[in-house]
Design a protein around this motif. Structure first.
Motif, PDB file in Angstrom:
ATOM      1  N   ARG A 262      -0.653   7.602   4.846  1.00 36.23           N
ATOM      2  CA  ARG A 262       0.605   7.276   4.164  1.00 36.23           C
ATOM      3  C   ARG A 262       0.341   6.759   2.744  1.00 36.23           C
ATOM      4  O   ARG A 262       1.033   7.135   1.796  1.00 36.23           O
ATOM      5  CB  ARG A 262       1.375   6.249   4.983  1.00 36.23           C
ATOM      6  CG  ARG A 262       2.752   6.015   4.477  1.00 36.23           C
ATOM      7  CD  ARG A 262       3.588   5.269   5.467  1.00 36.23           C
ATOM      8  NE  ARG A 262       4.854   4.911   4.866  1.00 36.23           N
ATOM      9  CZ  ARG A 262       5.801   4.264   5.494  1.00 36.23           C
ATOM     10  NH1 ARG A 262       5.623   3.905   6.749  1.00 36.23           N
ATOM     11  NH2 ARG A 262       6.918   3.963   4.887  1.00 36.23           N
ATOM     12  N   GLY A 263      -0.668   5.910   2.598  1.00 37.03           N
ATOM     13  CA  GLY A 263      -1.024   5.402   1.281  1.00 37.03           C
ATOM     14  C   GLY A 263      -1.504   6.503   0.355  1.00 37.03           C
ATOM     15  O   GLY A 263      -1.150   6.545  -0.831  1.00 37.03           O
TER      16      GLY A 263
ATOM     17  N   GLU B 115       2.703  -5.075  14.384  1.00 33.50           N
ATOM     18  CA  GLU B 115       2.682  -3.719  13.827  1.00 33.50           C
ATOM     19  C   GLU B 115       1.763  -3.653  12.615  1.00 33.50           C
ATOM     20  O   GLU B 115       1.723  -4.576  11.807  1.00 33.50           O
ATOM     21  CB  GLU B 115       4.089  -3.299  13.406  1.00 33.50           C
ATOM     22  CG  GLU B 115       5.067  -3.189  14.551  1.00 33.50           C
ATOM     23  CD  GLU B 115       4.684  -2.107  15.535  1.00 33.50           C
ATOM     24  OE1 GLU B 115       4.262  -1.016  15.102  1.00 33.50           O
ATOM     25  OE2 GLU B 115       4.801  -2.349  16.754  1.00 33.50           O
ATOM     26  N   PRO B 116       1.002  -2.537  12.445  1.00 35.87           N
ATOM     27  CA  PRO B 116       0.154  -2.393  11.268  1.00 35.87           C
ATOM     28  C   PRO B 116       1.009  -2.319  10.002  1.00 35.87           C
ATOM     29  O   PRO B 116       1.971  -1.558   9.944  1.00 35.87           O
ATOM     30  CB  PRO B 116      -0.607  -1.089  11.506  1.00 35.87           C
ATOM     31  CG  PRO B 116       0.134  -0.380  12.585  1.00 35.87           C
ATOM     32  CD  PRO B 116       0.935  -1.389  13.334  1.00 35.87           C
ATOM     33  N   ALA B 117       0.663  -3.155   9.003  1.00 30.94           N
ATOM     34  CA  ALA B 117       1.472  -3.228   7.793  1.00 30.94           C
ATOM     35  C   ALA B 117       0.667  -2.961   6.525  1.00 30.94           C
ATOM     36  O   ALA B 117       1.241  -2.692   5.480  1.00 30.94           O
ATOM     37  CB  ALA B 117       2.137  -4.594   7.698  1.00 30.94           C
ATOM     38  N   GLY B 118      -0.663  -3.050   6.602  1.00 31.29           N
ATOM     39  CA  GLY B 118      -1.501  -2.811   5.430  1.00 31.29           C
ATOM     40  C   GLY B 118      -2.893  -2.417   5.850  1.00 31.29           C
ATOM     41  O   GLY B 118      -3.355  -2.773   6.940  1.00 31.29           O
ATOM     42  N   VAL B 119      -3.576  -1.669   4.988  1.00 31.14           N
ATOM     43  CA  VAL B 119      -4.910  -1.175   5.304  1.00 31.14           C
ATOM     44  C   VAL B 119      -5.780  -1.188   4.051  1.00 31.14           C
ATOM     45  O   VAL B 119      -5.287  -1.024   2.942  1.00 31.14           O
ATOM     46  CB  VAL B 119      -4.857   0.262   5.876  1.00 31.14           C
ATOM     47  CG1 VAL B 119      -4.318   1.261   4.860  1.00 31.14           C
ATOM     48  CG2 VAL B 119      -6.209   0.708   6.405  1.00 31.14           C
TER      49      VAL B 119
ATOM     50  N   GLY C  26      -6.550   0.993  -0.726  1.00 33.71           N
ATOM     51  CA  GLY C  26      -5.830  -0.189  -0.253  1.00 33.71           C
ATOM     52  C   GLY C  26      -4.352   0.123  -0.295  1.00 33.71           C
ATOM     53  O   GLY C  26      -3.851   0.637  -1.296  1.00 33.71           O
ATOM     54  N   TYR C  27      -3.642  -0.158   0.803  1.00 35.63           N
ATOM     55  CA  TYR C  27      -2.222   0.193   0.860  1.00 35.63           C
ATOM     56  C   TYR C  27      -1.494  -0.792   1.758  1.00 35.63           C
ATOM     57  O   TYR C  27      -1.956  -1.111   2.856  1.00 35.63           O
ATOM     58  CB  TYR C  27      -2.054   1.613   1.411  1.00 35.63           C
ATOM     59  CG  TYR C  27      -0.612   2.036   1.562  1.00 35.63           C
ATOM     60  CD1 TYR C  27       0.174   2.317   0.451  1.00 35.63           C
ATOM     61  CD2 TYR C  27      -0.032   2.169   2.817  1.00 35.63           C
ATOM     62  CE1 TYR C  27       1.501   2.707   0.585  1.00 35.63           C
ATOM     63  CE2 TYR C  27       1.290   2.562   2.966  1.00 35.63           C
ATOM     64  CZ  TYR C  27       2.044   2.834   1.848  1.00 35.63           C
ATOM     65  OH  TYR C  27       3.347   3.217   1.984  1.00 35.63           O
ATOM     66  N   VAL C  28      -0.353  -1.258   1.275  1.00 38.95           N
ATOM     67  CA  VAL C  28       0.542  -2.108   2.059  1.00 38.95           C
ATOM     68  C   VAL C  28       1.897  -1.420   2.101  1.00 38.95           C
ATOM     69  O   VAL C  28       2.406  -0.969   1.055  1.00 38.95           O
ATOM     70  CB  VAL C  28       0.654  -3.524   1.453  1.00 38.95           C
ATOM     71  CG1 VAL C  28       1.685  -4.358   2.190  1.00 38.95           C
ATOM     72  CG2 VAL C  28      -0.705  -4.219   1.458  1.00 38.95           C
TER      73      VAL C  28
ATOM     74  N   GLY D 212       1.279 -11.287   0.310  1.00 38.82           N
ATOM     75  CA  GLY D 212      -0.125 -11.680   0.323  1.00 38.82           C
ATOM     76  C   GLY D 212      -1.008 -10.870   1.249  1.00 38.82           C
ATOM     77  O   GLY D 212      -2.171 -11.224   1.461  1.00 38.82           O
ATOM     78  N   LEU D 213      -0.486  -9.770   1.797  1.00 32.38           N
ATOM     79  CA  LEU D 213      -1.291  -8.977   2.730  1.00 32.38           C
ATOM     80  C   LEU D 213      -2.506  -8.348   2.063  1.00 32.38           C
ATOM     81  O   LEU D 213      -3.585  -8.331   2.655  1.00 32.38           O
ATOM     82  CB  LEU D 213      -0.440  -7.883   3.390  1.00 32.38           C
ATOM     83  CG  LEU D 213       0.326  -8.380   4.586  1.00 32.38           C
ATOM     84  CD1 LEU D 213       1.771  -8.599   4.202  1.00 32.38           C
ATOM     85  CD2 LEU D 213       0.215  -7.405   5.703  1.00 32.38           C
TER      86      LEU D 213
END
Length: 136
Positions: free
Chosen positions: A21-22, A52-56, A73-75, A83-84
């Motif tokens: 998605r990012g 739930e996954p929200a950032g990677v 890096g994606y939120v 601050g994720l």
């Protein structure tokens, strides 16, 4: 934020759909039409909110360069400004310290002022300029 989890490899993890998605968001924004940011040799840290996954943040452990190289890096938009991304970065730094990796490299585009500002706040320094040329 509930927690940050580490994953070795991306397959069959919550990191993979977030990374895709990012990557797609970067392409849609015109930032990434020629880069491959997701590969089989990458690992990831994933931030969870409400379970739930929200950032990677994906990264590769480069044994030759003795560094972690951040791929992406994606939120998710709904979780930005909480601050994720900083928590993902902190988790990656902690992982590097735990395994004795002395350096983390990452890249962004010159026009990505927000990311460059975040990186500076995290103590990163700009060390490379990439020069591209489209042949007429």
């Amino acid at each position: 934020m509930d927690c940050v989890e580490h994953y070795v490899g991306l397959n069959r993890t919550p990191a993979l759909p977030l990374a895709v998605r990012g990557w797609m968001a970067l392409i849609q924004d015109g930032h990434c039409n020629n880069l491959v940011l997701i590969s089989a040799d990458q690992n990831a840290v994933v931030a969870f909110v409400g379970g739930e996954p929200a950032g990677v943040m994906t990264y590769r452990h480069d044994l030759v360069m003795k560094e972690f190289s951040v791929g992406l890096g994606y939120v998710l938009p709904a979780y930005r400004r909480l601050g994720l991304y900083g928590r993902l970065w902190d988790a990656l730094v902690a992982r590097a310290q735990a395994v004795g990796v002395p350096r983390i490299s990452s890249h962004t585009f010159l026009g990505n002022a927000a990311m460059r500002a975040v990186a500076r706040r995290q103590g990163r320094t700009e060390t490379l300029v990439s020069l591209d040329f489209d042949v007429p």
